[in-house]
Design a protein around this motif. Structure first.
Motif, PDB file in Angstrom:
ATOM      1  N   ASN A  47     -27.255  91.760  65.917  1.00  0.00           N
ATOM      2  CA  ASN A  47     -27.846  92.548  67.002  1.00  0.00           C
ATOM      3  C   ASN A  47     -26.887  92.606  68.181  1.00  0.00           C
ATOM      4  N   ASP A  48     -25.661  92.141  67.989  1.00  0.00           N
ATOM      5  CA  ASP A  48     -24.634  92.078  69.024  1.00  0.00           C
ATOM      6  C   ASP A  48     -23.604  93.182  68.770  1.00  0.00           C
ATOM      7  N   GLY A  49     -23.662  94.242  69.571  1.00  0.00           N
ATOM      8  CA  GLY A  49     -22.763  95.377  69.379  1.00  0.00           C
ATOM      9  C   GLY A  49     -21.292  95.012  69.500  1.00  0.00           C
ATOM     10  N   ALA A  50     -20.966  94.097  70.424  1.00  0.00           N
ATOM     11  CA  ALA A  50     -19.567  93.689  70.587  1.00  0.00           C
ATOM     12  C   ALA A  50     -19.075  92.945  69.344  1.00  0.00           C
ATOM     13  N   LEU A  51     -19.924  92.101  68.785  1.00  0.00           N
ATOM     14  CA  LEU A  51     -19.556  91.392  67.565  1.00  0.00           C
ATOM     15  C   LEU A  51     -19.405  92.369  66.407  1.00  0.00           C
ATOM     16  N   GLN A  52     -20.307  93.319  66.301  1.00  0.00           N
ATOM     17  CA  GLN A  52     -20.220  94.313  65.241  1.00  0.00           C
ATOM     18  C   GLN A  52     -18.889  95.075  65.330  1.00  0.00           C
ATOM     19  N   ALA A  53     -18.517  95.450  66.545  1.00  0.00           N
ATOM     20  CA  ALA A  53     -17.256  96.172  66.736  1.00  0.00           C
ATOM     21  C   ALA A  53     -16.060  95.296  66.362  1.00  0.00           C
ATOM     22  N   ARG A  54     -16.084  94.032  66.751  1.00  0.00           N
ATOM     23  CA  ARG A  54     -14.967  93.139  66.444  1.00  0.00           C
ATOM     24  C   ARG A  54     -14.807  92.959  64.938  1.00  0.00           C
ATOM     25  N   ILE A  55     -15.912  92.866  64.235  1.00  0.00           N
ATOM     26  CA  ILE A  55     -15.858  92.662  62.785  1.00  0.00           C
ATOM     27  C   ILE A  55     -15.348  93.915  62.079  1.00  0.00           C
ATOM     28  N   THR A  56     -15.801  95.084  62.520  1.00  0.00           N
ATOM     29  CA  THR A  56     -15.496  96.314  61.786  1.00  0.00           C
ATOM     30  C   THR A  56     -14.270  97.065  62.268  1.00  0.00           C
ATOM     31  N   ASP A  57     -13.824  96.840  63.495  1.00  0.00           N
ATOM     32  CA  ASP A  57     -12.684  97.580  64.038  1.00  0.00           C
ATOM     33  C   ASP A  57     -11.398  97.143  63.341  1.00  0.00           C
ATOM     34  N   PRO A  58     -10.697  98.076  62.691  1.00  0.00           N
ATOM     35  CA  PRO A  58      -9.458  97.721  61.991  1.00  0.00           C
ATOM     36  C   PRO A  58      -8.416  97.061  62.896  1.00  0.00           C
ATOM     37  N   ALA A  59      -8.493  97.291  64.210  1.00  0.00           N
ATOM     38  CA  ALA A  59      -7.524  96.678  65.124  1.00  0.00           C
ATOM     39  C   ALA A  59      -7.613  95.155  65.094  1.00  0.00           C
ATOM     40  N   HIS A  60      -8.784  94.621  64.793  1.00  0.00           N
ATOM     41  CA  HIS A  60      -8.965  93.163  64.755  1.00  0.00           C
ATOM     42  C   HIS A  60      -8.546  92.567  63.414  1.00  0.00           C
ATOM     43  N   TRP A  83     -10.117  89.372  36.099  1.00  0.00           N
ATOM     44  CA  TRP A  83     -10.665  89.160  37.441  1.00  0.00           C
ATOM     45  C   TRP A  83      -9.535  88.938  38.433  1.00  0.00           C
ATOM     46  N   LEU A  84      -9.711  89.518  39.612  1.00  0.00           N
ATOM     47  CA  LEU A  84      -8.752  89.377  40.706  1.00  0.00           C
ATOM     48  C   LEU A  84      -9.490  88.948  41.969  1.00  0.00           C
ATOM     49  N   ARG A  85      -8.798  88.217  42.822  1.00  0.00           N
ATOM     50  CA  ARG A  85      -9.267  87.974  44.195  1.00  0.00           C
ATOM     51  C   ARG A  85      -8.407  88.887  45.062  1.00  0.00           C
ATOM     52  N   ILE A  86      -9.056  89.758  45.816  1.00  0.00           N
ATOM     53  CA  ILE A  86      -8.345  90.716  46.659  1.00  0.00           C
ATOM     54  C   ILE A  86      -8.772  90.493  48.104  1.00  0.00           C
ATOM     55  N   ILE A  87      -7.791  90.340  48.982  1.00  0.00           N
ATOM     56  CA  ILE A  87      -8.064  90.198  50.405  1.00  0.00           C
ATOM     57  C   ILE A  87      -7.439  91.385  51.126  1.00  0.00           C
ATOM     58  N   LEU A  88      -8.294  92.140  51.827  1.00  0.00           N
ATOM     59  CA  LEU A  88      -7.865  93.308  52.595  1.00  0.00           C
ATOM     60  C   LEU A  88      -8.044  93.035  54.074  1.00  0.00           C
ATOM     61  N   ARG A  89      -7.287  93.742  54.894  1.00  0.00           N
ATOM     62  CA  ARG A  89      -7.458  93.655  56.349  1.00  0.00           C
ATOM     63  C   ARG A  89      -7.815  95.014  56.943  1.00  0.00           C
ATOM     64  N   GLU A  90      -8.375  95.856  56.099  1.00  0.00           N
ATOM     65  CA  GLU A  90      -8.921  97.138  56.534  1.00  0.00           C
ATOM     66  C   GLU A  90     -10.131  97.388  55.656  1.00  0.00           C
ATOM     67  N   GLY A  91     -10.893  98.402  55.923  1.00  0.00           N
ATOM     68  CA  GLY A  91     -12.109  98.612  55.156  1.00  0.00           C
ATOM     69  C   GLY A  91     -12.459 100.071  55.007  1.00  0.00           C
ATOM     70  N   ARG A  92     -11.658 100.785  54.279  1.00  0.00           N
ATOM     71  CA  ARG A  92     -11.942 102.201  54.045  1.00  0.00           C
ATOM     72  C   ARG A  92     -13.058 102.352  53.015  1.00  0.00           C
ATOM     73  N   ASN A  93     -13.618 103.542  52.982  1.00  0.00           N
ATOM     74  CA  ASN A  93     -14.677 103.838  52.034  1.00  0.00           C
ATOM     75  C   ASN A  93     -14.191 103.619  50.598  1.00  0.00           C
ATOM     76  N   ARG A  94     -14.882 102.752  49.873  1.00  0.00           N
ATOM     77  CA  ARG A  94     -14.599 102.450  48.456  1.00  0.00           C
ATOM     78  C   ARG A  94     -13.128 102.087  48.227  1.00  0.00           C
ATOM     79  N   GLN A  95     -12.533 101.424  49.189  1.00  0.00           N
ATOM     80  CA  GLN A  95     -11.095 101.164  49.154  1.00  0.00           C
ATOM     81  C   GLN A  95     -10.655 100.345  47.947  1.00  0.00           C
ATOM     82  N   VAL A  96     -11.320  99.244  47.665  1.00  0.00           N
ATOM     83  CA  VAL A  96     -10.901  98.409  46.537  1.00  0.00           C
ATOM     84  C   VAL A  96     -10.969  99.212  45.247  1.00  0.00           C
ATOM     85  N   ARG A  97     -12.044  99.923  45.057  1.00  0.00           N
ATOM     86  CA  ARG A  97     -12.194 100.730  43.833  1.00  0.00           C
ATOM     87  C   ARG A  97     -11.095 101.793  43.724  1.00  0.00           C
TER      88      ARG A  97
END
Length: 174
Positions: free
Chosen positions: A43-56, A119-133
């Motif tokens: 419910n914290d907009g600033a936290l939501q932005a920090r988690i989802t903003d690719p800059a972080h 099976w793979l473990r994949i770590i990304l630092r961005e989150g595009r639509n369906r990116q891993v797939r």
């Protein structure tokens, strides 16, 4: 799985509101309806932005079952980043892993006796639509199952599907 990571239904697929009555809470990041695993709600907009903003560049960790046997060349391409229709991806961390001990999937992944999987473990630092797939398909390793197990310092740990827990809001300082 088969639930949208938004609270409203879209007419075809159910939203989170069918399971959670949490007014004023929103997802911080999304999973497509075919994916499973960790979804952070806040419910914290600033936290939501920090988690989802690719800059972080919060790392997102996935366990990915792919069709085929990955070659070193395919894994190297994923690690270096591939060029998708919406541009080049950032480099990713890729590790081959043994099949993880996960809950049963509904519906189960179709087993084809003549086609191996891995099976793979994949770590990304961005989150595009369906990116891993899209990334795995780009190197001819279609994704069969995708499970997000961590976002930044928050891990799925021993939560079962449908379970939730409160986390310390100080994670926003990561």
């Amino acid at each position: 799985m088969n639930v949208l990571s938004q609270f409203t239904d879209d007419g075809h697929w159910p939203g989170l509101k069918r399971w959670l009555d949490l007014p004023g809470v929103y997802p911080a990041g999304r999973l497509d309806r075919d994916s499973e695993g960790l979804l952070l709600l806040t419910n914290d907009g600033a936290l939501q932005a920090r988690i989802t903003d690719p800059a972080h560049k919060w790392p997102k960790t996935y366990l990915v079952q792919v069709e085929g046997t990955p070659t070193d060349e395919q894994l190297q391409k994923l690690e270096q980043g591939v060029t998708l229709k919406d541009g080049p991806t950032l480099p990713a961390q890729i590790t081959r892993i043994d099949p993880p001990d996960l809950w049963l999937r509904d519906p189960p992944v179709r087993v084809r006796k003549t086609v191996p999987d891995a099976w793979l473990r994949i770590i990304l630092r961005e989150g595009r639509n369906r990116q891993v797939r899209r990334m795995t398909a780009h190197v001819d390793l279609p994704t069969l199952r995708l499970v997000r197990i961590a976002i930044g310092p928050v891990g799925l740990d021993d939560l079962a599907p449908g379970e939730w827990r409160d986390i310390d809001p100080k994670i926003a300082t990561v």
